[in-house]
Motif scaffolding. Structure first.
Motif, PDB file in Angstrom:
ATOM      1  N   VAL A   1       0.874  -1.179   0.000  1.00  0.00           N
ATOM      2  CA  VAL A   1       0.000   0.000   0.000  1.00  0.00           C
ATOM      3  C   VAL A   1       0.906   1.222   0.000  1.00  0.00           C
ATOM      4  O   VAL A   1       1.579   1.527   0.985  1.00  0.00           O
ATOM      5  N   VAL A   2       0.943   1.908  -1.124  1.00  0.00           N
ATOM      6  CA  VAL A   2       1.841   3.039  -1.304  1.00  0.00           C
ATOM      7  C   VAL A   2       1.020   4.326  -1.301  1.00  0.00           C
ATOM      8  O   VAL A   2       0.217   4.556  -2.198  1.00  0.00           O
ATOM      9  N   VAL A   3       1.218   5.131  -0.267  1.00  0.00           N
ATOM     10  CA  VAL A   3       0.546   6.430  -0.169  1.00  0.00           C
ATOM     11  C   VAL A   3       1.552   7.479  -0.616  1.00  0.00           C
ATOM     12  O   VAL A   3       2.663   7.551  -0.097  1.00  0.00           O
ATOM     13  N   PHE A   4       1.164   8.292  -1.601  1.00  0.00           N
ATOM     14  CA  PHE A   4       2.073   9.329  -2.084  1.00  0.00           C
ATOM     15  C   PHE A   4       1.319  10.642  -2.243  1.00  0.00           C
ATOM     16  O   PHE A   4       0.104  10.667  -2.396  1.00  0.00           O
ATOM     17  N   PHE A   5       2.067  11.729  -2.181  1.00  0.00           N
ATOM     18  CA  PHE A   5       1.468  13.057  -2.215  1.00  0.00           C
ATOM     19  C   PHE A   5       1.445  13.616  -3.631  1.00  0.00           C
ATOM     20  O   PHE A   5       2.430  13.535  -4.361  1.00  0.00           O
ATOM     21  N   GLN A   6       0.291  14.188  -3.986  1.00  0.00           N
ATOM     22  CA  GLN A   6       0.181  14.823  -5.283  1.00  0.00           C
ATOM     23  C   GLN A   6       0.817  16.204  -5.215  1.00  0.00           C
ATOM     24  O   GLN A   6       0.977  16.790  -4.146  1.00  0.00           O
ATOM     25  N   GLU A   7       1.196  16.695  -6.355  1.00  0.00           N
ATOM     26  CA  GLU A   7       1.814  18.009  -6.437  1.00  0.00           C
ATOM     27  C   GLU A   7       0.786  19.101  -6.149  1.00  0.00           C
ATOM     28  O   GLU A   7      -0.418  18.882  -6.273  1.00  0.00           O
ATOM     29  N   SER A   8       1.292  20.256  -5.800  1.00  0.00           N
ATOM     30  CA  SER A   8       0.429  21.427  -5.595  1.00  0.00           C
ATOM     31  C   SER A   8       0.686  22.426  -6.710  1.00  0.00           C
ATOM     32  O   SER A   8       1.751  22.423  -7.329  1.00  0.00           O
ATOM     33  N   ALA A   9      -0.314  23.262  -6.950  1.00  0.00           N
ATOM     34  CA  ALA A   9      -0.212  24.287  -7.985  1.00  0.00           C
ATOM     35  C   ALA A   9      -0.808  25.585  -7.436  1.00  0.00           C
ATOM     36  O   ALA A   9      -1.634  25.556  -6.521  1.00  0.00           O
ATOM     37  N   PRO A  10      -0.397  26.718  -7.987  1.00  0.00           N
ATOM     38  CA  PRO A  10      -0.980  27.993  -7.542  1.00  0.00           C
ATOM     39  C   PRO A  10      -2.491  28.009  -7.749  1.00  0.00           C
ATOM     40  O   PRO A  10      -2.993  27.506  -8.750  1.00  0.00           O
ATOM     41  N   LEU A  11      -3.189  28.574  -6.786  1.00  0.00           N
ATOM     42  CA  LEU A  11      -4.640  28.690  -6.862  1.00  0.00           C
ATOM     43  C   LEU A  11      -4.994  29.906  -7.708  1.00  0.00           C
ATOM     44  O   LEU A  11      -4.474  31.004  -7.492  1.00  0.00           O
ATOM     45  N   ILE A  12      -5.879  29.701  -8.670  1.00  0.00           N
ATOM     46  CA  ILE A  12      -6.311  30.765  -9.582  1.00  0.00           C
ATOM     47  C   ILE A  12      -7.806  30.996  -9.377  1.00  0.00           C
ATOM     48  O   ILE A  12      -8.577  30.040  -9.325  1.00  0.00           O
ATOM     49  N   ASP A  13      -8.213  32.259  -9.260  1.00  0.00           N
ATOM     50  CA  ASP A  13      -9.643  32.541  -9.069  1.00  0.00           C
ATOM     51  C   ASP A  13     -10.383  32.508 -10.414  1.00  0.00           C
ATOM     52  O   ASP A  13      -9.787  32.276 -11.461  1.00  0.00           O
ATOM     53  N   HIS A  14     -11.691  32.743 -10.368  1.00  0.00           N
ATOM     54  CA  HIS A  14     -12.526  32.648 -11.568  1.00  0.00           C
ATOM     55  C   HIS A  14     -12.191  33.705 -12.622  1.00  0.00           C
ATOM     56  O   HIS A  14     -12.603  33.602 -13.767  1.00  0.00           O
ATOM     57  N   ARG A  15     -11.436  34.747 -12.241  1.00  0.00           N
ATOM     58  CA  ARG A  15     -11.019  35.785 -13.195  1.00  0.00           C
ATOM     59  C   ARG A  15      -9.627  35.511 -13.763  1.00  0.00           C
ATOM     60  O   ARG A  15      -9.112  36.302 -14.537  1.00  0.00           O
ATOM     61  N   GLY A  16      -9.008  34.413 -13.318  1.00  0.00           N
ATOM     62  CA  GLY A  16      -7.676  34.081 -13.810  1.00  0.00           C
ATOM     63  C   GLY A  16      -6.553  34.713 -13.013  1.00  0.00           C
ATOM     64  O   GLY A  16      -5.400  34.685 -13.438  1.00  0.00           O
ATOM     65  N   LYS A  17      -6.866  35.273 -11.858  1.00  0.00           N
ATOM     66  CA  LYS A  17      -5.854  35.911 -11.012  1.00  0.00           C
ATOM     67  C   LYS A  17      -5.323  34.930  -9.976  1.00  0.00           C
ATOM     68  O   LYS A  17      -6.067  34.113  -9.434  1.00  0.00           O
ATOM     69  N   VAL A  18      -4.044  35.043  -9.674  1.00  0.00           N
ATOM     70  CA  VAL A  18      -3.418  34.212  -8.650  1.00  0.00           C
ATOM     71  C   VAL A  18      -3.943  34.637  -7.288  1.00  0.00           C
ATOM     72  O   VAL A  18      -3.994  35.823  -6.962  1.00  0.00           O
ATOM     73  N   VAL A  19      -4.349  33.665  -6.475  1.00  0.00           N
ATOM     74  CA  VAL A  19      -4.862  33.943  -5.135  1.00  0.00           C
ATOM     75  C   VAL A  19      -3.693  33.950  -4.165  1.00  0.00           C
ATOM     76  O   VAL A  19      -2.853  33.049  -4.173  1.00  0.00           O
ATOM     77  N   MET A  20      -3.647  34.977  -3.345  1.00  0.00           N
ATOM     78  CA  MET A  20      -2.588  35.110  -2.349  1.00  0.00           C
ATOM     79  C   MET A  20      -3.084  34.561  -1.017  1.00  0.00           C
ATOM     80  O   MET A  20      -4.198  34.814  -0.590  1.00  0.00           O
ATOM     81  N   GLU A  21      -2.228  33.784  -0.358  1.00  0.00           N
ATOM     82  CA  GLU A  21      -2.556  33.239   0.956  1.00  0.00           C
ATOM     83  C   GLU A  21      -2.277  34.277   2.036  1.00  0.00           C
ATOM     84  O   GLU A  21      -2.936  34.331   3.055  1.00  0.00           O
ATOM     85  N   GLY A  22      -1.317  35.059   1.800  1.00  0.00           N
ATOM     86  CA  GLY A  22      -0.922  36.125   2.712  1.00  0.00           C
ATOM     87  C   GLY A  22       0.037  37.034   1.966  1.00  0.00           C
ATOM     88  O   GLY A  22       0.303  36.852   0.781  1.00  0.00           O
ATOM     89  N   ARG A  23       0.566  37.975   2.661  1.00  0.00           N
ATOM     90  CA  ARG A  23       1.487  38.908   2.021  1.00  0.00           C
ATOM     91  C   ARG A  23       2.729  38.154   1.535  1.00  0.00           C
ATOM     92  O   ARG A  23       3.450  37.549   2.313  1.00  0.00           O
ATOM     93  N   GLY A  24       2.947  38.172   0.225  1.00  0.00           N
ATOM     94  CA  GLY A  24       4.115  37.520  -0.364  1.00  0.00           C
ATOM     95  C   GLY A  24       4.028  36.006  -0.427  1.00  0.00           C
ATOM     96  O   GLY A  24       5.022  35.334  -0.653  1.00  0.00           O
ATOM     97  N   SER A  25       2.820  35.450  -0.233  1.00  0.00           N
ATOM     98  CA  SER A  25       2.668  33.995  -0.238  1.00  0.00           C
ATOM     99  C   SER A  25       1.501  33.597  -1.144  1.00  0.00           C
ATOM    100  O   SER A  25       0.355  33.983  -0.891  1.00  0.00           O
ATOM    101  N   ILE A  26       1.804  32.819  -2.165  1.00  0.00           N
ATOM    102  CA  ILE A  26       0.785  32.372  -3.109  1.00  0.00           C
ATOM    103  C   ILE A  26       0.052  31.166  -2.524  1.00  0.00           C
ATOM    104  O   ILE A  26       0.673  30.239  -2.004  1.00  0.00           O
ATOM    105  N   ALA A  27      -1.279  31.179  -2.613  1.00  0.00           N
ATOM    106  CA  ALA A  27      -2.088  30.052  -2.144  1.00  0.00           C
ATOM    107  C   ALA A  27      -1.889  28.870  -3.091  1.00  0.00           C
ATOM    108  O   ALA A  27      -1.870  29.029  -4.308  1.00  0.00           O
ATOM    109  N   LEU A  28      -1.725  27.689  -2.512  1.00  0.00           N
ATOM    110  CA  LEU A  28      -1.538  26.470  -3.296  1.00  0.00           C
ATOM    111  C   LEU A  28      -2.686  25.503  -3.044  1.00  0.00           C
ATOM    112  O   LEU A  28      -3.231  25.456  -1.948  1.00  0.00           O
ATOM    113  N   GLU A  29      -3.019  24.742  -4.065  1.00  0.00           N
ATOM    114  CA  GLU A  29      -4.058  23.723  -3.991  1.00  0.00           C
ATOM    115  C   GLU A  29      -3.519  22.457  -4.647  1.00  0.00           C
ATOM    116  O   GLU A  29      -2.638  22.522  -5.499  1.00  0.00           O
ATOM    117  N   PRO A  30      -4.067  21.289  -4.291  1.00  0.00           N
ATOM    118  CA  PRO A  30      -3.683  20.071  -4.998  1.00  0.00           C
ATOM    119  C   PRO A  30      -3.952  20.248  -6.488  1.00  0.00           C
ATOM    120  O   PRO A  30      -4.968  20.831  -6.878  1.00  0.00           O
TER     121      PRO A  30
END
Length: 96
Positions: free
Chosen positions: A56-85
């Motif tokens: 049973v091999v559990v492995f982590f999927q990569e993350s990518a920058p979160l993009i909103d419905h307008r195509g803009k990068v979502v920021m998690e905080g100041r200077g930090s891009i929000a990431l999603e699976p």
């Protein structure tokens, strides 16, 4: 997970019976950073549903920058891009 494990164990049994050889079929489970520990604990608590833990091999999927419905990068905080699976499309990159 239980259903998958039971199906794999059944297939292994059928191969053993028909070919008289023991073959193992691994189960690969892709998780993200939020679910990874929970999934691993679930398998442990359920004794891997009868499977050998080494198969049973559990492995982590990569993350990518979160993009909103307008195509803009979502920021998690100041200077930090929000990431999603990054989803199932990144399966091969996660396995390699």
């Amino acid at each position: 997970f239980q259903l998958l494990a039971e199906r794999i164990l059944r297939l292994e049994h059928l191969v053993q019976r028909k070919k008289r050889r023991h073959r193992t079929i691994p189960l690969y489970v892709m998780v993200n950073t939020w679910t990874g520990q929970e999934v691993e604990r679930f398998f442990q608590e359920n004794h891997y549903f009868g499977m050998d833990p080494a198969n049973v091999v559990v492995f982590f999927q990569e993350s990518a920058p979160l993009i909103d419905h307008r195509g803009k990068v979502v920021m998690e905080g100041r200077g930090s891009i929000a990431l999603e699976p990054s989803g199932n499309g990144a399966l091969f990159g996660s396995v390699v």
